[in-house]
Design a protein around this motif. Structure first.
Motif, mmCIF file in Angstrom:
data_model
loop_
_atom_site.group_PDB
_atom_site.id
_atom_site.type_symbol
_atom_site.label_atom_id
_atom_site.label_comp_id
_atom_site.label_asym_id
_atom_site.label_seq_id
_atom_site.Cartn_x
_atom_site.Cartn_y
_atom_site.Cartn_z
ATOM 1 N N PHE A 43 0.842 -1.200 0.000
ATOM 2 C CA PHE A 43 0.000 0.000 0.000
ATOM 3 C C PHE A 43 0.875 1.247 0.000
ATOM 4 O O PHE A 43 2.060 1.186 0.352
ATOM 5 C CB PHE A 43 -0.907 0.028 1.243
ATOM 6 C CG PHE A 43 -1.933 -1.054 1.267
ATOM 7 C CD1 PHE A 43 -3.136 -0.907 0.588
ATOM 8 C CD2 PHE A 43 -1.690 -2.222 1.971
ATOM 9 C CE1 PHE A 43 -4.087 -1.912 0.613
ATOM 10 C CE2 PHE A 43 -2.639 -3.240 2.011
ATOM 11 C CZ PHE A 43 -3.844 -3.081 1.323
ATOM 12 N N LEU A 44 0.291 2.389 -0.340
ATOM 13 C CA LEU A 44 1.002 3.660 -0.271
ATOM 14 C C LEU A 44 1.538 3.874 1.142
ATOM 15 O O LEU A 44 0.794 3.769 2.123
ATOM 16 C CB LEU A 44 0.059 4.807 -0.655
ATOM 17 C CG LEU A 44 0.616 6.228 -0.532
ATOM 18 C CD1 LEU A 44 1.806 6.430 -1.465
ATOM 19 C CD2 LEU A 44 -0.482 7.246 -0.833
ATOM 20 N N HIS A 45 2.802 4.149 1.246
ATOM 21 C CA HIS A 45 3.469 4.392 2.530
ATOM 22 C C HIS A 45 3.048 5.751 3.074
ATOM 23 O O HIS A 45 3.065 6.749 2.346
ATOM 24 C CB HIS A 45 4.986 4.342 2.324
ATOM 25 C CG HIS A 45 5.772 4.240 3.579
ATOM 26 N ND1 HIS A 45 5.818 5.238 4.503
ATOM 27 C CD2 HIS A 45 6.548 3.233 4.053
ATOM 28 C CE1 HIS A 45 6.598 4.879 5.505
ATOM 29 N NE2 HIS A 45 7.050 3.650 5.252
ATOM 30 N N GLY A 46 2.683 5.803 4.351
ATOM 31 C CA GLY A 46 2.301 7.072 4.972
ATOM 32 C C GLY A 46 3.422 8.099 4.899
ATOM 33 O O GLY A 46 3.178 9.294 4.750
ATOM 34 N N GLY A 47 4.662 7.634 4.996
ATOM 35 C CA GLY A 47 5.802 8.552 4.901
ATOM 36 C C GLY A 47 5.923 9.170 3.521
ATOM 37 O O GLY A 47 6.321 10.334 3.383
ATOM 38 N N ALA A 48 5.565 8.417 2.483
ATOM 39 C CA ALA A 48 5.576 8.980 1.126
ATOM 40 C C ALA A 48 4.500 10.057 1.005
ATOM 41 O O ALA A 48 4.721 11.105 0.390
ATOM 42 C CB ALA A 48 5.359 7.877 0.089
ATOM 43 N N SER A 49 3.349 9.824 1.624
ATOM 44 C CA SER A 49 2.289 10.847 1.629
ATOM 45 C C SER A 49 2.757 12.114 2.336
ATOM 46 O O SER A 49 2.504 13.225 1.868
ATOM 47 C CB SER A 49 1.027 10.311 2.317
ATOM 48 O OG SER A 49 0.452 9.260 1.580
ATOM 49 N N VAL A 50 3.465 11.947 3.443
ATOM 50 C CA VAL A 50 3.980 13.113 4.177
ATOM 51 C C VAL A 50 5.040 13.833 3.345
ATOM 52 O O VAL A 50 5.080 15.067 3.316
ATOM 53 C CB VAL A 50 4.514 12.693 5.559
ATOM 54 C CG1 VAL A 50 5.221 13.855 6.253
ATOM 55 C CG2 VAL A 50 3.368 12.180 6.430
ATOM 56 N N ASN A 78 2.025 17.415 10.333
ATOM 57 C CA ASN A 78 1.264 16.288 10.868
ATOM 58 C C ASN A 78 0.411 15.733 9.747
ATOM 59 O O ASN A 78 0.181 16.408 8.744
ATOM 60 C CB ASN A 78 0.431 16.682 12.081
ATOM 61 C CG ASN A 78 -0.668 17.651 11.734
ATOM 62 O OD1 ASN A 78 -1.437 17.441 10.795
ATOM 63 N ND2 ASN A 78 -0.776 18.732 12.483
ATOM 64 N N ALA A 79 -0.026 14.508 9.920
ATOM 65 C CA ALA A 79 -0.824 13.869 8.876
ATOM 66 C C ALA A 79 -1.817 12.906 9.486
ATOM 67 O O ALA A 79 -1.514 12.239 10.482
ATOM 68 C CB ALA A 79 0.079 13.119 7.894
ATOM 69 N N ASN A 80 -2.987 12.848 8.892
ATOM 70 C CA ASN A 80 -3.995 11.843 9.209
ATOM 71 C C ASN A 80 -4.293 11.103 7.911
ATOM 72 O O ASN A 80 -4.631 11.737 6.908
ATOM 73 C CB ASN A 80 -5.271 12.483 9.756
ATOM 74 C CG ASN A 80 -5.031 13.170 11.076
ATOM 75 O OD1 ASN A 80 -4.861 14.373 11.126
ATOM 76 N ND2 ASN A 80 -4.981 12.404 12.145
ATOM 77 N N GLU A 107 -2.486 23.782 4.529
ATOM 78 C CA GLU A 107 -3.266 22.547 4.595
ATOM 79 C C GLU A 107 -3.052 21.815 3.277
ATOM 80 O O GLU A 107 -3.192 22.414 2.205
ATOM 81 C CB GLU A 107 -4.742 22.847 4.769
ATOM 82 C CG GLU A 107 -5.586 21.583 4.752
ATOM 83 C CD GLU A 107 -7.062 21.858 4.816
ATOM 84 O OE1 GLU A 107 -7.652 21.618 5.866
ATOM 85 O OE2 GLU A 107 -7.615 22.325 3.796
ATOM 86 N N ILE A 108 -2.728 20.542 3.378
ATOM 87 C CA ILE A 108 -2.464 19.752 2.179
ATOM 88 C C ILE A 108 -3.405 18.546 2.167
ATOM 89 O O ILE A 108 -3.368 17.713 3.074
ATOM 90 C CB ILE A 108 -1.001 19.256 2.125
ATOM 91 C CG1 ILE A 108 -0.020 20.419 2.313
ATOM 92 C CG2 ILE A 108 -0.735 18.539 0.799
ATOM 93 C CD1 ILE A 108 0.427 20.620 3.732
ATOM 94 N N ILE A 120 -4.748 13.924 4.950
ATOM 95 C CA ILE A 120 -4.787 15.383 5.145
ATOM 96 C C ILE A 120 -3.617 15.745 6.054
ATOM 97 O O ILE A 120 -3.323 15.026 7.009
ATOM 98 C CB ILE A 120 -6.142 15.848 5.733
ATOM 99 C CG1 ILE A 120 -6.269 17.349 5.743
ATOM 100 C CG2 ILE A 120 -6.397 15.283 7.105
ATOM 101 C CD1 ILE A 120 -6.708 17.921 4.443
ATOM 102 N N SER A 121 -2.931 16.825 5.725
ATOM 103 C CA SER A 121 -1.776 17.267 6.511
ATOM 104 C C SER A 121 -1.856 18.765 6.760
ATOM 105 O O SER A 121 -2.500 19.499 6.017
ATOM 106 C CB SER A 121 -0.461 16.987 5.772
ATOM 107 O OG SER A 121 -0.216 15.621 5.672
#
Length: 133
Positions: A43-50, A78-80, A107-108, A120-121
């Motif tokens: 799955f998409l890595h949360g760190g890549a999203s950040v 931060n990220a959710n 806001e991203i 969302i970050s």
């Protein structure tokens, strides 16, 4: 000021992040969901999203400064993560909460190809004067 940033030999190049659109009020980047951005379960890595989120906020911040006199640095992010994705592309769009002289807050939202919210970050960026030589 036109954007004078090179993505060559950066994390953005490594992850396949590309600029879709960029103005001082909104920056959108794309990133593939593939072997470069997956976590071990596929799955998409949360760190890549950040990384996508901070890249969008950083470029947006850069477009709001005079690069001859100032530089920007990420101070906090931060990220959710709401939804997982295995393939395709995701799009990170940064919009300002605050554009100040010493800090900016963005806001991203990261969405998939079907406009579903993935993450969302919020990113705070410092604006630092360049040291005079």
């Amino acid at each position: 000021m036109k954007m004078e940033l090179s993505m060559k030999n950066t994390l953005m190049e490594t992850l396949g992040i590309e600029v879709v659109s960029a103005t001082p009020q909104q920056v959108t980047l794309s990133m593939p969901v593939d072997e470069r951005t997956h976590q071990p379960m596929g799955f998409l890595h949360g760190g890549a999203s950040v990384a996508l989120a901070e890249s969008a906020a950083s470029i947006a911040s850069f477009l709001n400064i005079d690069a001859r006199t100032h530089q920007i640095f990420g101070l906090e992010i931060n990220a959710n993560h709401m939804k997982s994705v295995r393939s395709g592309n995701v799009y990170g769009t940064a919009k300002p909460f605050h554009i100040g002289k010493t800090t900016m807050v963005w806001e991203i939202s990261i969405k998939d190809e079907e406009d579903r919210l993935i993450s969302i970050s919020r990113c705070t960026v410092g604006v630092v004067p360049l040291k005079q030589a």
